[in-house]
Write a protein that holds these residues in place. Sequence first.
Motif, PDB file in Angstrom:
ATOM      1  N   UNK A  11      -1.704  -6.263   2.006  1.00 52.54           N
ATOM      2  CA  UNK A  11      -1.730  -7.538   1.286  1.00 52.54           C
ATOM      3  C   UNK A  11      -0.312  -7.886   0.822  1.00 52.54           C
ATOM      4  N   UNK A  12       0.443  -6.880   0.374  1.00 52.92           N
ATOM      5  CA  UNK A  12       1.819  -7.111  -0.084  1.00 52.92           C
ATOM      6  C   UNK A  12       2.698  -7.627   1.056  1.00 52.92           C
ATOM      7  N   UNK A  13       2.538  -7.060   2.245  1.00 53.53           N
ATOM      8  CA  UNK A  13       3.343  -7.510   3.394  1.00 53.53           C
ATOM      9  C   UNK A  13       2.995  -8.945   3.778  1.00 53.53           C
ATOM     10  N   UNK A  14       1.714  -9.278   3.698  1.00 52.77           N
ATOM     11  CA  UNK A  14       1.289 -10.654   4.019  1.00 52.77           C
ATOM     12  C   UNK A  14       1.844 -11.612   2.974  1.00 52.77           C
ATOM     13  N   UNK A  15       1.789 -11.219   1.704  1.00 51.84           N
ATOM     14  CA  UNK A  15       2.312 -12.062   0.622  1.00 51.84           C
ATOM     15  C   UNK A  15       3.803 -12.319   0.830  1.00 51.84           C
ATOM     16  N   UNK A  16       4.537 -11.292   1.178  1.00 49.51           N
ATOM     17  CA  UNK A  16       5.966 -11.444   1.423  1.00 49.51           C
ATOM     18  C   UNK A  16       6.214 -12.357   2.622  1.00 49.51           C
ATOM     19  N   UNK A  17       5.447 -12.171   3.676  1.00 50.22           N
ATOM     20  CA  UNK A  17       5.586 -12.981   4.900  1.00 50.22           C
ATOM     21  C   UNK A  17       5.375 -14.470   4.609  1.00 50.22           C
ATOM     22  N   UNK A  73       2.074 -15.019  -3.854  1.00 48.19           N
ATOM     23  CA  UNK A  73       1.747 -13.831  -4.643  1.00 48.19           C
ATOM     24  C   UNK A  73       0.662 -13.001  -3.949  1.00 48.19           C
ATOM     25  N   UNK A  74       0.586 -11.745  -4.329  1.00 47.54           N
ATOM     26  CA  UNK A  74      -0.454 -10.851  -3.818  1.00 47.54           C
ATOM     27  C   UNK A  74      -1.830 -11.396  -4.179  1.00 47.54           C
TER      28      UNK A  74
END
Length: 188
Positions: free
Chosen positions: A152-158, A162-163
């Motif tokens: 989820x963190x990688x998707x949020x960054x992409x 926010x997470x």
Amino acid sequence: MRETEIIGQFFARDEAALTSVQSEYGAYCSTIARNILRDKEDVEECLNDTWLKAWNTIPPKRPQSLLAYLGRVTRNGALNMVRDQKRQKRAGDQYTTSLDEIGELSGAVQGQAELEGIESSALTEIINDFLGKMNAEDRDIFVRRYWFFDSVAAIAKRHAVSVGSVKMNLYRSRKKLLKVLKKEGKHL
């Protein structure tokens, strides 16, 4: 090298096909395997299994998209490895978490009598149609989580969100998919 040339090498049983496929698609397949397995040795084993399976199945198969075919073979191989590892009390965290999330959906689906009898080809068509109707960002988030098993963190960054936003997006998408599955199940 072009995809058709590589497939031609496979059909000619030219061992250079293995070198070509590794150089062209190695990074792509490695990313898929790494997102599921997390262990360098397991990733390498999975990739070797992918190249072997490609060698053993092309021919007679002639994939329309070599990229998609190799991605699917890699993903399925990695998932099988995680299942085997889970039996030995070792499981990939992102894989397990993603399946838990989607498991809520499958548990709800399994409880619906009207969904019994949906064949996998019909289910694939329903899900593809569902994904096709999503906007690009929602579809990318859904696919990244449940196909590539990105965190989820990688998707949020992409997506520069926010997470919590990603979690809510995934929750809403799962709910919408459940509604579609229930509706379609009644018509099959």
